[in-house]
Scaffold this motif. Structure first.
Motif, short mmCIF file in Angstrom:
data_model
loop_
_atom_site.label_atom_id
_atom_site.label_comp_id
_atom_site.label_asym_id
_atom_site.label_seq_id
_atom_site.Cartn_x
_atom_site.Cartn_y
_atom_site.Cartn_z
N ALA A 179 0.87 -1.17 0.00
CA ALA A 179 0.00 0.00 0.00
C ALA A 179 0.91 1.22 0.00
CB ALA A 179 -0.92 0.00 1.22
N GLY A 180 1.11 1.79 -1.18
CA GLY A 180 2.09 2.88 -1.29
C GLY A 180 3.48 2.33 -1.06
N ASN A 181 4.20 2.89 -0.11
CA ASN A 181 5.54 2.42 0.23
C ASN A 181 5.53 1.37 1.33
OD1 ASN A 181 6.78 4.16 -1.63
ND2 ASN A 181 6.78 5.85 -0.14
N GLN A 182 4.35 1.01 1.82
CA GLN A 182 4.26 0.04 2.92
C GLN A 182 4.16 -1.37 2.36
OE1 GLN A 182 1.87 1.03 6.41
NE2 GLN A 182 0.84 -0.95 6.21
N VAL A 183 4.95 -2.28 2.94
CA VAL A 183 4.96 -3.68 2.51
C VAL A 183 4.49 -4.54 3.68
CG1 VAL A 183 6.35 -5.59 1.64
CG2 VAL A 183 6.84 -3.24 0.90
N ASN A 184 3.45 -5.33 3.44
CA ASN A 184 2.85 -6.15 4.49
C ASN A 184 2.94 -7.63 4.12
OD1 ASN A 184 1.83 -3.74 5.86
ND2 ASN A 184 0.33 -3.66 4.20
N PHE A 185 3.06 -8.47 5.14
CA PHE A 185 3.09 -9.91 4.94
C PHE A 185 2.01 -10.57 5.79
CE2 PHE A 185 7.46 -8.35 4.47
CZ PHE A 185 7.74 -8.79 3.19
N THR A 186 1.48 -11.68 5.29
CA THR A 186 0.54 -12.48 6.07
C THR A 186 0.92 -13.94 5.93
OG1 THR A 186 -1.79 -13.09 6.41
CG2 THR A 186 -1.11 -12.60 4.14
#
Length: 241
Positions: free
Chosen positions: A146-153
């Motif tokens: 999301a934009g510059n944010q990187v998320n993991f699940t």
């Protein structure tokens, strides 16, 4: 007087030359001493990764990473949870794991390729870590941006990249705010397969057909009945005669 002037001019020229050499030397620092990449040294320098470093060493994953980086041209991506991330786990979580589970847990934080931050936007899910199998109930790791944010699940928890600790074009180390917990270790077990339908039992020979003894008995009864009928018929005939 003229000789004195020449000496003075020579002295000024020599001073300017020495000053120029000094400036050039200051602008060209000596290269830093080269040395093999050491993942634990990188994390120790960054600070706040004591637990992760201990697990990297005890599982020998650190040796594996260093060997790959120093002996091949393969890149590598490492997700490093902070000490606070481990502290937020339920008490006794790490102690409850077997040695193999600890190895798989740490390998779940390592990808055998170099992934710059911008490439996560086009990465294909699930990401394959060194833990292996990415199928359900195993070690799937999915990424979203999301934009510059990187998320993991992982199917158990979610984590976010908080910072880039180190990058050199071959190795990149990202700080994450949670420990990545794989389904294979912390999730529910897959449902057991349904039992195969039972086949109908065949009737035994004893119940499906009479035995030889039963057949003999039945034949004897029939013969005896015929003999009795014949005797009775003969008696009736004799009476009427």
């Amino acid at each position: 007087m003229e000789r004195l002037s020449l000496v003075f001019s020579f002295t000024i020229a020599l001073f300017q030359i020495l000053q120029t050499v000094t400036v050039v030397t200051a602008q060209s620092p000596a290269p830093a001493p080269a040395g093999p990449t050491n993942i634990t040294a990188i994390l120790e320098k960054a600070g706040q990764y004591t637990t992760f470093i201990r697990l990297l060493k005890s599982t020998a994953v650190a040796d594996q990473i260093n060997s790959q980086l120093n002996n091949t041209n393969n890149g590598m991506t490492l997700f490093a949870p902070t000490d606070n991330s481990f502290s937020s786990l339920k008490s006794g979580t790490l102690n409850s794991l077997t040695d193999q589970e600890k190895i798989s847990l740490i390998q779940f934080h390592v990808i055998s390729s170099y992934i710059p931050l911008s490439q996560f936007q086009t990465a294909t899910n699930p990401l394959r870590t060194q833990a292996g199998d990415v199928s359900n109930y195993a070690f799937p790791l999915n990424v979203s941006t999301a934009g510059n944010q990187v998320n993991f699940t992982t199917g158990i928890d979610n984590a976010t990249i908080a910072n880039t600790i180190y990058t050199d074009g071959q190795l990149v180390v990202y700080q994450i705010d949670k420990v990545l917990l794989p389904l294979s270790i912390f999730g529910p077990h897959p449902p057991a397969p349904a039992p195969a339908p039972s086949k109908p039992k065949k009737a035994s020979r004893s119940s499906a057909s009479p035995s030889s003894d039963d057949a003999s008995s039945a034949l004897y009864v029939k013969v005896h009945a015929l003999e009795s009928f014949a005797v009775a018929a003969a008696a009736i005939a004799a009476f009427w005669l």
